[in-house]
Design an enzyme around this catalytic site. Structure first.
Site, PDB file in Angstrom:
ATOM      1  N   ASP A   9       0.859  -1.181   0.000  1.00 41.85           N
ATOM      2  CA  ASP A   9       0.000   0.000   0.000  1.00 41.85           C
ATOM      3  C   ASP A   9       0.894   1.230   0.000  1.00 41.85           C
ATOM      4  O   ASP A   9       1.876   1.308   0.731  1.00 41.85           O
ATOM      5  CB  ASP A   9      -0.972  -0.001   1.179  1.00 41.85           C
ATOM      6  CG  ASP A   9      -0.313  -0.148   2.529  1.00 41.85           C
ATOM      7  OD1 ASP A   9      -0.089   0.871   3.215  1.00 41.85           O
ATOM      8  OD2 ASP A   9      -0.018  -1.305   2.912  1.00 41.85           O
ATOM      9  N   GLU A 100      -8.375   4.478  11.526  1.00 37.91           N
ATOM     10  CA  GLU A 100      -7.432   4.328  12.633  1.00 37.91           C
ATOM     11  C   GLU A 100      -7.203   5.695  13.263  1.00 37.91           C
ATOM     12  O   GLU A 100      -7.634   6.724  12.734  1.00 37.91           O
ATOM     13  CB  GLU A 100      -6.102   3.760  12.136  1.00 37.91           C
ATOM     14  CG  GLU A 100      -5.442   4.600  11.045  1.00 37.91           C
ATOM     15  CD  GLU A 100      -4.166   3.979  10.506  1.00 37.91           C
ATOM     16  OE1 GLU A 100      -3.289   3.684  11.349  1.00 37.91           O
ATOM     17  OE2 GLU A 100      -4.040   3.806   9.281  1.00 37.91           O
TER      18      GLU A 100
END
Length: 294
Positions: A9, A100
């Protein structure tokens, strides 16, 4: 196609060329597209183009700042989807929600409100025609999100971050896999192969083509020979005292029956390589070679 694929990613911190990751073994790339309702990754377009040049599969992700607000979640999702469409991210791929702590995203709220907001975000992406998934650390998901509700709605769709150790890791050690239900991908390091990029391993097929294959023509089975309803056990070898031994359905020999008798047939099957007729219970099968059909 194998379920186990390496994926990286990338965001603005990584280069625009995906060449190094491809040569290290990555087959999939998850590109950060957006954050909040105003940030767009300036490298996203070049990263996606490079991934396609190197024949890598491309997904997109969005960094959440909505916390537990369902209304803000919807607004962020709409922004994310708009950018994904402009970048031509295939609807055969995934749009991931990165939920998050950080950049103002408050996660210390009720599990109910957090989950409600996350589902609101994922619904917008799903309704736009994309596959959807949720990313976060294993601890965060266990403590602050009702993942059972997420999985019930969207299936195996969790992307879990959990590292066995900090520093370089080239291959995942499944002895330390963060066992959870619904895990589609595991982020096992933040320094894959020493390339200072997150390393991920897929646990389900993420890149299957959703196009329906033409239906295969199935040959019609040949009609089964009709089983006679009555059979006759004639006198064998000219000896009226000769008896025939029966078998059970597993092929074990059982009791004897007299010849010169007739029996009703209930079923037919091959036992010990012989065609047999069932003339009673499952322990009463007679080889067809000893009977006459009537």
């Amino acid at each position: 196609m194998a379920n186990r694929d390496f994926a990286v990613d990338v965001a603005a911190y990584q280069p625009t060329s995906m060449s190094t990751y491809k040569h290290a073994g990555a087959r999939q790339v998850i590109v950060k597209l957006t954050e909040g309702t105003g940030y767009f990754n300036p490298k996203a377009s070049a990263q996606i183009k490079s991934a396609h040049t190197h024949h890598m599969y491309v997904h997109g992700y969005h960094f959440a700042t909505f916390g537990n607000s369902a209304s803000r979640a919807k607004a962020e999702a709409k922004f994310f989807v708009t950018c994904a469409k402009k970048l031509n991210v295939s609807k055969k791929r995934y749009l991931w929600l990165d939920w998050e702590a950080g950049d103002g995203n408050v996660i210390i709220n009720s599990t109910y409100s957090n989950t409600k907001a996350i589902l609101a975000f994922m619904k917008v992406c799903h309704d736009a025609g994309y596959k959807v998934g949720l990313y976060s650390g294993a601890y965060v998901l266990r403590q602050y999100v009702d993942t059972a509700k997420i999985i019930k709605k969207h299936g195996t769709c969790l992307w879990i971050a959990s590292y066995t150790t900090m520093g370089r890791i080239d291959n995942p050690d499944f002895n330390y896999f963060p066992s959870m239900e619904g895990v589609a991908m595991w982020q096992f390091t933040d320094n894959w192969c020493g390339l200072n990029v997150d390393g991920n391993i897929t646990l389900k097929e993420l890149i299957a083509d959703t196009a329906k294959s033409p239906a295969k023509k199935v040959a019609k089975p040949k009609p089964k020979a009709k089983t006679p309803s009555i059979c006759y056990v004639p006198i064998l070898y000219g000896n009226p005292n000769y008896k025939v031994r029966l078998l059970d359905s597993a092929g074990h020999y059982q009791k004897y029956i007299n010849t010169n008798t007739s029996w009703k047939i209930w079923d037919e099957k091959t036992i010990r390589g012989m065609k047999c007729y069932k003339i009673g219970t499952d322990t009463q099968w007679i080889p067809a070679k000893y009977v006459k059909e009537v």
